[in-house]
Design a protein around this motif. Structure first.
Motif, PDB file in Angstrom:
ATOM      1  N   GLU A 332       0.841  -1.207   0.000  1.00  0.00           N
ATOM      2  CA  GLU A 332       0.000   0.000   0.000  1.00  0.00           C
ATOM      3  C   GLU A 332       0.868   1.246   0.000  1.00  0.00           C
ATOM      4  O   GLU A 332       0.620   2.209  -0.723  1.00  0.00           O
ATOM      5  CB  GLU A 332      -0.905   0.018   1.243  1.00  0.00           C
ATOM      6  CG  GLU A 332      -2.059  -0.954   1.174  1.00  0.00           C
ATOM      7  CD  GLU A 332      -2.839  -1.012   2.490  1.00  0.00           C
ATOM      8  OE1 GLU A 332      -2.653  -0.128   3.323  1.00  0.00           O
ATOM      9  OE2 GLU A 332      -3.633  -1.960   2.658  1.00  0.00           O
ATOM     10  N   GLU A 338      -3.885  -0.875  -4.561  1.00  0.00           N
ATOM     11  CA  GLU A 338      -4.787   0.211  -4.192  1.00  0.00           C
ATOM     12  C   GLU A 338      -5.708  -0.266  -3.082  1.00  0.00           C
ATOM     13  O   GLU A 338      -6.009  -1.441  -2.982  1.00  0.00           O
ATOM     14  CB  GLU A 338      -5.610   0.634  -5.405  1.00  0.00           C
ATOM     15  CG  GLU A 338      -4.795   1.455  -6.375  1.00  0.00           C
ATOM     16  CD  GLU A 338      -5.665   2.104  -7.441  1.00  0.00           C
ATOM     17  OE1 GLU A 338      -6.858   1.818  -7.488  1.00  0.00           O
ATOM     18  OE2 GLU A 338      -5.107   2.884  -8.225  1.00  0.00           O
TER      19      GLU A 338
ATOM     20  N   ARG B 296      -1.040   7.274  -2.878  1.00  0.00           N
ATOM     21  CA  ARG B 296      -1.495   6.089  -2.146  1.00  0.00           C
ATOM     22  C   ARG B 296      -2.795   6.397  -1.427  1.00  0.00           C
ATOM     23  O   ARG B 296      -3.674   5.570  -1.327  1.00  0.00           O
ATOM     24  CB  ARG B 296      -0.473   5.654  -1.083  1.00  0.00           C
ATOM     25  CG  ARG B 296       0.777   5.022  -1.648  1.00  0.00           C
ATOM     26  CD  ARG B 296       1.943   5.951  -1.500  1.00  0.00           C
ATOM     27  NE  ARG B 296       3.162   5.378  -1.987  1.00  0.00           N
ATOM     28  CZ  ARG B 296       3.728   5.711  -3.152  1.00  0.00           C
ATOM     29  NH1 ARG B 296       3.158   6.585  -3.969  1.00  0.00           N
ATOM     30  NH2 ARG B 296       4.862   5.170  -3.526  1.00  0.00           N
ATOM     31  N   ASP B 311      -8.164   5.868   1.428  1.00  0.00           N
ATOM     32  CA  ASP B 311      -7.377   5.200   0.402  1.00  0.00           C
ATOM     33  C   ASP B 311      -8.032   5.441  -0.950  1.00  0.00           C
ATOM     34  O   ASP B 311      -9.076   6.105  -1.035  1.00  0.00           O
ATOM     35  CB  ASP B 311      -7.204   3.704   0.715  1.00  0.00           C
ATOM     36  CG  ASP B 311      -8.491   2.914   0.597  1.00  0.00           C
ATOM     37  OD1 ASP B 311      -9.463   3.435   0.013  1.00  0.00           O
ATOM     38  OD2 ASP B 311      -8.551   1.780   1.091  1.00  0.00           O
ATOM     39  N   PHE B 312      -7.426   4.944  -2.007  1.00  0.00           N
ATOM     40  CA  PHE B 312      -7.927   5.251  -3.349  1.00  0.00           C
ATOM     41  C   PHE B 312      -9.250   4.543  -3.657  1.00  0.00           C
ATOM     42  O   PHE B 312      -9.844   4.775  -4.707  1.00  0.00           O
ATOM     43  CB  PHE B 312      -6.868   4.901  -4.403  1.00  0.00           C
ATOM     44  CG  PHE B 312      -5.939   6.060  -4.699  1.00  0.00           C
ATOM     45  CD1 PHE B 312      -5.671   7.015  -3.736  1.00  0.00           C
ATOM     46  CD2 PHE B 312      -5.354   6.204  -5.948  1.00  0.00           C
ATOM     47  CE1 PHE B 312      -4.836   8.086  -3.992  1.00  0.00           C
ATOM     48  CE2 PHE B 312      -4.513   7.276  -6.232  1.00  0.00           C
ATOM     49  CZ  PHE B 312      -4.249   8.221  -5.241  1.00  0.00           C
TER      50      PHE B 312
END
Lengths: 433, 576
Positions: A332, A338, B296, B311-312
């Motif tokens: 990560e 992702e 990230r 997060d993505f």
């Protein structure tokens, strides 16, 4: 009259089976406003220590009875009854836990982790079958182990597996044992319990994949006697070696072998050894050279296995939760994956520096590197010793139960005419003739 | 075989009847097992299909109820569906448990039947003809050695193939470098307000100079943004990030950069619900701060002091609240990243109040890495981190100080007292100088190589004809542009501050100017982009209308411009 009996049996079976299915469905009425407390779901529920001691006592009794039935009473029928009891008690009642097969992992972990205290009952469960095997052969496998029993019950049309094939396939059981010890010693996982194929049956629920695995073993077990015991069971590997040294051991004949050959195909587990002929003189010199070569090869195999084992530390260490978490966090952080997982999110919430996690994971990997050396070396040693063992001729004059492979199921007894004499079903003259 | 069993003798007849009973038992057991097994399999697949669908519906309803907490009908539907799911799950579990029990029972009956049948078919052992025992022994031993060898080789090959697998080496070099993006990655993207270094300069020159929002010319896609906000788009690879908020809700959005599809939208729940609400003027709004990303994760801050990291995939990693900011118009400073650090300029109150802070949080966990008090009043500027002679400096602007810090630990490097009033234009670094704007007063150039108070020593030049009060400057290293909110654009020489030209565009501007290649892009409040050739005099190349009001600064990617209108997000580029 005959038809009437068919009808009665058919109706009885249908009623018994269907009767259970008509049970009223339970449903707790939901009430959002009440103080309803969720029950604690623990499968299997923890047992009181009192019951654990009873379990240990029952195991001792079952092992004693099994040894008596196998060695003294020589009764397949009595062994079968004990098998039914063991399946019901150790399997369905105790839900397969704790079992001697998995208990070894607790012992190993307690050796390597000072903070892990292993209950005395677990030690007893692990040691009792070993002690009995040392004295009486594999009487635990005969009628006490629920995993063996469930396979024994489904064996309908035995197909013999050639001994030469069995020798090779058994190597995987050694690998499984080695891995189980490695993962337990490193505190990673108890793989014997995690991948126990029959525990889902005993608990009437479980992981779907494990259920399928168990079903596969049982389907194979319809034709090949006790496939898990013979080719997978890590505890069986230890029992095999102890059984070789056992003081008393099951014999096909109660007194003397008359070499009638009637027992030749009686064992569905291929554990009957025939009398041997003398080693052919024309291959004697080649056999000696081969033996010398294999003895020299042994350290090479150990070294090669050790090298491969230690090289696999990156793969094997993934069994450890910390290493898995560190790898996930690292991926990560480096943008190679992702999203996040529950574990990585929880770790971030602790505010711990990722570098600390990486360091911890690296230390664990190093332990796996050393453990991998031992595991790989062990597999190399086993393979080498097997090859050496298969190059040494053993002399046998009678039909004998293989001391290591015999599961003491008692099937061969009735094939022996001397047994019929013992039971006074046949006259002495039969054997004399 | 049947004839062997059922012959005419009375004993055989009895045997024959028992044989038939055994067969019947087997058949019944088999049939029943098959039926139960089928039902269990059907139950399993129904559980796998039906329940997830209902749970998805329940989740959607739960999200709806967050937006409409007083909708009793919706609440009732949620309860009903929840009840339905629980009821169904328990029923199916019960079915499965009983079915398994039945299956075991019927299989037991089947096995008894089959084994019983087998007892009637027992044959005497058939002795095989013996081959040469010596040969057989030798052959079997050879086969056994061969099998063991093959199995050992299979294990070895398996181990070798596993050795070839990709491994994560966190013991190797570059762990720290790998946990944040490289400069090359940053330059390829637009990771913060005004892009890399906050310079407002696009790394790509293949940007359109002609489009029209009315006709759709050059508009690749247009997507409605659920909540308003004056923050600018941020781009990382194929994703565009924005935030939006009103007095009730705060949200972060992720759009597909190529299709405009809203990939995810996440609510940010204000963690200090019982506190006094943040006071924000309408002009600023609750989401004036531009988000930032390190490739990230994406980080956002709101006028309520809520800082959040996703997060993505839109999964919240951490959230903090820095306290409701004491800010005259509402918090508007955008976020900056340096390596793994999220940098937050949190200026509040008056100079003497000592409320202003600078926070550096670990992007990974939200942990505070360093924090420093700032002797400044509330401000609306965004800090920049820039490489100055091999050392990274974090440059901040507020009334009255321009202060440079070491971004790694917050140590102050230099400061210059040259700002007064409500500081909103952010600093830039170009041509070896730091440019800051004193609102309504002047553009100032500072040589950033000093130590301590450099007010008297390092201010190289300053203009005296006023200064922008919202828009930040932009420079290509040779000339520097200052855009006034009222539409006046001025061009100065970097070296000495000589004014080269100025032009009054007679429009209002809030978006800061940008440079693409040799062109200057100016976006006015009406959504008209002025494209001007950078040169010794004002030369307009094009004027492109978006047909929507705009407050946010545009973002640039390879061949694309992303513009946030007051309602929609636009992507402009060549359709090819």
């Amino acid at each position: 009259m005959i038809r009437f009996r068919y009808i009665i049996i058919s109706i009885s079976c249908s009623l018994i089976l269907s009767g259970i299915s008509t049970a009223v469905e339970r449903f707790p009425p939901p009430d959002f406003e009440s103080d309803y407390q969720q029950p604690t779901m623990t499968i299997p529920p923890p047992r009181q220590s009192f019951y654990e001691y009873i379990d240990a006592a029952v195991l001792l009794a079952a092992l004693s009875l099994s040894s008596y039935l196998v060695l003294k009473r020589r009764s397949r029928r009595a062994i079968f009854v004990l098998m039914v009891f063991s399946l019901l008690y150790f399997g369905f009642w105790r839900k397969g836990c704790i079992c001697p097969i998995g208990a070894g992992q607790n012992i190993v972990l307690s050796i390597f982790d000072r903070d892990y205290a292993v209950p005395i009952v677990v030690v007893v469960f692990f040691l009792l079958p070993l002690v009995f095997t040392l004295f009486f052969g594999r009487t635990f496998c005969a009628a006490v182990c629920p995993l063996g029993v469930i396979q024994d019950f489904v064996l309908l049309k035995p197909v013999s597996v050639p001994n030469w094939l069995e020798s090779g396939l058994r190597l995987f059981a050694y690998l499984y044992l080695g891995m189980a010890v490695l993962f337990a010693a490193t505190g990673s996982a108890f793989i014997i319990c995690r991948y126990d194929p029959f525990v889902s049956f005993f608990r009437l629920s479980g992981n779907f994949n494990i259920l399928v695995l168990g079903a596969c073993f049982l389907v194979v077990g319809l034709f090949i006697g006790r496939p898990y015991c013979r080719f997978v069971c890590p505890y069986g590997v230890i029992l095999r070696q102890l059984s070789r040294l056992s003081k008393w051991h099951v014999t096909i004949t109660p007194d003397e072998c008359v070499k009638c050959r009637l027992c030749e195909d009686s064992c569905p587990f291929g554990a009957i050894r025939q009398p041997t002929a003398n080693w052919p003189t024309n291959v004697y010199s080649i056999a000696k050279k081969r033996l010398a070569f294999l003895i020299i090869l042994l350290p090479v195999l150990i070294f090669l296995g050790g090298w491969l084992g230690t090289g696999l530390k990156s793969v094997t260490s993934r069994m450890h939760a910390t290493v898995r978490l560190a790898e996930r966090v690292y991926l990560e952080e480096t943008g190679k994956v992702e999203g996040t997982t529950d574990a990585s999110t929880a770790f971030r919430a602790t505010g711990t520096d990722a570098k600390e996690l990486y360091k911890e994971a690296s230390d664990i990997r190093a332990r796996f590197g050393f453990g991998g050396w031992l595991l790989g070396g062990f597999i190399g040693l086993v393979a080498g010793l097997k090859l050496i063992g298969l190059s040494v001729q053993r002399q046998r004059t009678d039909y004998e139960a293989d001391r290591a492979g015999c599961l003491a199921c008692g099937r061969c007894f009735e094939y022996c005419p001397r047994e019929h004499v013992r039971l006074k079903k046949a006259k002495e003259v039969v054997s004399q003739s | 075989m049947k004839s062997n069993i059922c012959n005419n003798s009375s004993k055989a007849k009895v045997t024959c009847s028992w044989y038939h009973s055994a067969v019947a038992t087997s058949i019944i057991g088999a049939a029943f097992s098959l039926i139960v097994l089928t039902l269990l399999v059907v139950n399993f697949f129904q559980t796998s299909v039906t329940l997830p669908k209902w749970e998805e519906q329940l989740q959607t309803l739960k999200e709806e109820i967050r937006n409409n907490p007083d909708d009793q009908q919706l609440l009732s539907r949620i309860r009903q569906l929840d009840l339905q799911i629980r009821r169904n799950r328990i029923r199916r579990l019960d079915f499965s448990y009983k079915g398994t029990f039945l299956l075991f029972s019927s299989v037991a009956v089947l096995l008894i039947g089959v084994k019983w049948t087998g007892t009637f078919k027992k044959k005497m052992p058939i002795l095989k003809l013996r081959s040469d025992l010596q040969d057989e022994q030798t052959r079997k031993a050879m086969f056994a050695r061969l099998t063991v060898t093959i199995c050992a080789v299979v294990l070895g090959l398996g181990a070798l193939s596993l050795l070839m697998m990709h491994r994560v080496n966190f013991g190797g070099t570059g762990i720290e470098d790998a946990s944040y993006p490289s400069m090359e990655q940053i330059k390829r993207n637009w990771h913060r307000f005004r892009g890399p270094g906050g310079s407002g300069i696009s790394s790509f020159s293949n940007i359109l100079i002609s489009w029209n929002g009315k006709t759709g010319e050059g508009i690749l896609w247009k997507t409605k943004v659920p909540l308003t906000g004056n923050n600018s788009p941020v781009i990382w690879d194929d994703r565009v990030f924005l935030s939006g908020a009103d007095e009730n809700k705060q949200q972060v959005y992720c759009f597909d950069a190529f299709s405009g599809e809203l990939l995810w939208m996440v609510d940010v729940v204000h963690v200090l619900q019982d506190d006094e609400p943040a006071e924000v003027i309408e002009y600023t709004g609750f989401a004036a701060s531009t988000v930032t990303t390190d490739g990230r994760r994406v980080y956002a801050i709101f006028a309520t002091g809520d800082v959040v990291c996703f997060d993505f995939e839109g999964r919240k990693i951490w959230q903090k609240n820095l306290g409701i900011p004491d800010n005259a118009y509402g918090y508007a400073s955008s976020l900056e990243m340096y390596q793994n650090l999220l940098l937050i300029q949190y200026d509040q109150g008056g100079v003497e109040e000592g409320k202003s802070n600078f926070f550096a949080l670990d992007g990974f966990s939200g942990r505070a890495v360093w924090e420093t008090k700032r002797p400044v009043a509330n401000s609306w500027t965004t800090p920049i981190v820039t490489d100055i002679d091999g050392q990274y400096q974090l440059i901040t602007v507020a009334d009255p100080w321009v202060i440079a810090y070491d971004p790694t630990d917050g140590t102050e490097i230099w400061r210059a007292k040259c700002i007064s009033g409500d500081a909103a234009p952010s600093p830039i670094y170009a041509g070896g100088l730091v440019f800051v704007i004193e609102p309504d007063a002047r553009l100032i150039a500072i040589k950033p190589n000093g130590r301590g108070d450099v007010t008297q020593t390092h201010i190289i030049w300053k203009t005296e004809e006023g200064g922008s009060n919202i828009c930040s400057p932009v420079s290509n290293g040779e000339v520097v542009f200052m855009l006034f909110s009222e539409g006046l654009i001025s061009c100065y020489k970097v070296t000495d501050g000589t004014k080269l030209w100025e032009k009054d565009l007679r429009e209002n501007f809030q978006a800061s100017p940008s440079i693409v290649g040799d062109k200057l892009y100016l976006l006015d409040e009406e959504g008209v982009m002025y494209i001007i050739e950078i040169g010794s005099e004002y030369k307009e190349i094009a004027k492109c209308e978006l047909d929507e009001k705009c407050n946010a600064s545009p973002a640039f990617a390879d061949g694309h411009i992303y513009i946030r209108g007051v309602e929609n997000l636009y992507c402009i580029g060549n359709k090819e």
